[in-house]
Design a protein around this motif. Structure first.
Motif, PDB file in Angstrom:
ATOM      1  N   GLY A  98      -0.074   7.848   6.588  1.00 37.91           N
ATOM      2  CA  GLY A  98      -0.599   9.176   6.906  1.00 37.91           C
ATOM      3  C   GLY A  98      -1.900   9.451   6.160  1.00 37.91           C
ATOM      4  N   ARG A  99      -1.895   9.139   4.849  1.00 35.14           N
ATOM      5  CA  ARG A  99      -3.101   9.379   4.034  1.00 35.14           C
ATOM      6  C   ARG A  99      -4.252   8.474   4.462  1.00 35.14           C
ATOM      7  N   SER A 123       0.575   2.873  -1.977  1.00 36.28           N
ATOM      8  CA  SER A 123       0.108   4.266  -1.893  1.00 36.28           C
ATOM      9  C   SER A 123       0.249   5.092  -3.161  1.00 36.28           C
ATOM     10  N   GLY A 124       0.647   4.461  -4.258  1.00 32.60           N
ATOM     11  CA  GLY A 124       0.639   5.167  -5.546  1.00 32.60           C
ATOM     12  C   GLY A 124       1.888   5.967  -5.872  1.00 32.60           C
ATOM     13  N   GLU A 125       2.797   6.124  -4.918  1.00 32.04           N
ATOM     14  CA  GLU A 125       4.046   6.832  -5.256  1.00 32.04           C
ATOM     15  C   GLU A 125       4.910   5.902  -6.112  1.00 32.04           C
ATOM     16  N   ASP A 159      -1.973   1.443  -5.698  1.00 27.70           N
ATOM     17  CA  ASP A 159      -2.560   2.603  -5.018  1.00 27.70           C
ATOM     18  C   ASP A 159      -3.033   2.268  -3.603  1.00 27.70           C
ATOM     19  N   VAL A 160      -3.135   0.997  -3.283  1.00 27.13           N
ATOM     20  CA  VAL A 160      -3.587   0.593  -1.947  1.00 27.13           C
ATOM     21  C   VAL A 160      -2.675   1.217  -0.886  1.00 27.13           C
ATOM     22  N   TRP A 176      -0.824   1.419   2.765  1.00 25.94           N
ATOM     23  CA  TRP A 176      -0.229   0.315   3.515  1.00 25.94           C
ATOM     24  C   TRP A 176      -1.154  -0.325   4.561  1.00 25.94           C
ATOM     25  N   PRO A 177      -1.875   0.438   5.389  1.00 26.34           N
ATOM     26  CA  PRO A 177      -2.715  -0.247   6.383  1.00 26.34           C
ATOM     27  C   PRO A 177      -3.779  -1.152   5.753  1.00 26.34           C
ATOM     28  N   ASP A 178      -4.129  -0.930   4.483  1.00 25.02           N
ATOM     29  CA  ASP A 178      -5.127  -1.763   3.795  1.00 25.02           C
ATOM     30  C   ASP A 178      -4.494  -2.927   3.034  1.00 25.02           C
ATOM     31  N   PHE A 179      -3.181  -2.989   3.000  1.00 24.28           N
ATOM     32  CA  PHE A 179      -2.500  -4.043   2.243  1.00 24.28           C
ATOM     33  C   PHE A 179      -2.705  -5.382   2.957  1.00 24.28           C
ATOM     34  N   ASP A 180      -3.091  -6.395   2.192  1.00 17.38           N
ATOM     35  CA  ASP A 180      -3.333  -7.697   2.825  1.00 17.38           C
ATOM     36  C   ASP A 180      -2.875  -8.838   1.918  1.00 17.38           C
TER      37      ASP A 180
END
Ligand code: IPE
Ligand code: IPE
Ligand code: MG
Length: 238
Positions: free
Chosen positions: A20-21, A188-190, A210-211, A213-217
């Motif tokens: 979402g973020r 996402s930092g949670e 903090d990455v 999820w869509p940016d996780f690689d």
């Protein structure tokens, strides 16, 4: 980064958070983030397997996620529908065995049928063992297991009460037969478990990034494994 000298965890669990973020940062609807996140899942399955990970378990929808706005829940369910269908092909292509954990009795009939088809079609595959947690909650899983356990106990198919051990109970969890994860990743930092794999994560190492999820690689997955290798895995002893 070479992973050559690293110990690779056998089972990695992921809380895929921040869709979402990720979308909000791009002035896009949350659902766009979910669509992007579902693409990330596919890539990570391949990367994980190439790195030598045997089991990967991802959190796709929690028992609490029904509380989101109906529109978002509907989009998520539709994405999962598409995912289950596409996954029959991908699992064949990359020899992956897929299993759904969670209470699927609460899902629509067509989605349940797709799940069954996918699980059956991929059941003989010998590559990555991929678990998708769907309508999953750790407390719900333990309660469902306890109920089934009690039924079987009453039916007399279990050992004497005093002789019942953890392994006997584990057979009733959705993850029966799957070893516990050594590493948990949350994006996402949670920094919370959000009701994920409460029993199974008893001795896992936790990695938070903090990455989103869509940016996780692959690189991020390698960082998590690097972190895992720096931990001192002692189990209760000295
Ligand atoms: C994770 O992303 C995906 C699901 C929970 C389905 P979120 O939707 O929780 O994204 P954020 O946390 O609001 O950014
Ligand atoms: C956990 O993420 C569930 C999934 C990733 C599917 P949430 O974003 O729903 O968790 P909370 O609400 O922040 O704890
Ligand atoms: Mg979230």
């Amino acid at each position: 980064m070479s992973m050559e000298n690293y110990e690779i965890p056998r089972h990695v669990a992921i809380i895929m958070d921040g869709n979402g973020r990720w979308a909000k940062k791009r002035m896009m609807p949350r659902t766009y983030g979910h669509a992007q996140g579902s693409k990330t899942v596919e890539k990570i399955c391949e990367d994980a397997y190439r790195m030598g990970i045997e089991y990967l378990t991802v959190y796709a929808f929690s028992t609490e996620n029904w509380q989101r706005p109906k529109e978002e829940v509907d989009t998520l369910m539709n994405l999962l529908r598409d995912y289950m269908k596409d996954c029959i092909k991908t699992s064949k292509k990359n020899n992956m065995r897929v299993r759904i954990i969670g209470d699927i009795t609460k899902l629509d009939t067509d989605l349940r049928e797709s799940i069954k088809k996918l699980e059956e079609a991929s059941s003989k595959n010998t590559g990555l063992k991929f678990q998708v947690a769907l309508n999953y909650g750790g407390r719900d899983e333990i309660l469902r297991a306890a109920k089934k356990f009690a039924e079987d106990y009453a039916a007399g198919v279990l050992p004497e009460f005093g002789a019942v051990g953890e392994a006997d109970f584990e057979n009733y969890l959705d993850t029966a037969g799957i070893p516990s994860p050594e590493l948990l990743i949350r994006t996402s930092g949670e920094v919370r478990l959000s009701n994920y794999l409460l029993w199974q994560l008893a001795y896992a190492e936790f990695y938070f990034t903090d990455v989103l999820w869509p940016d996780f690689d692959k690189k991020e997955l390698q960082k998590a494994i690097e972190y895992y290798n720096k931990r001192d895995r002692r189990f209760g002893g000295v």
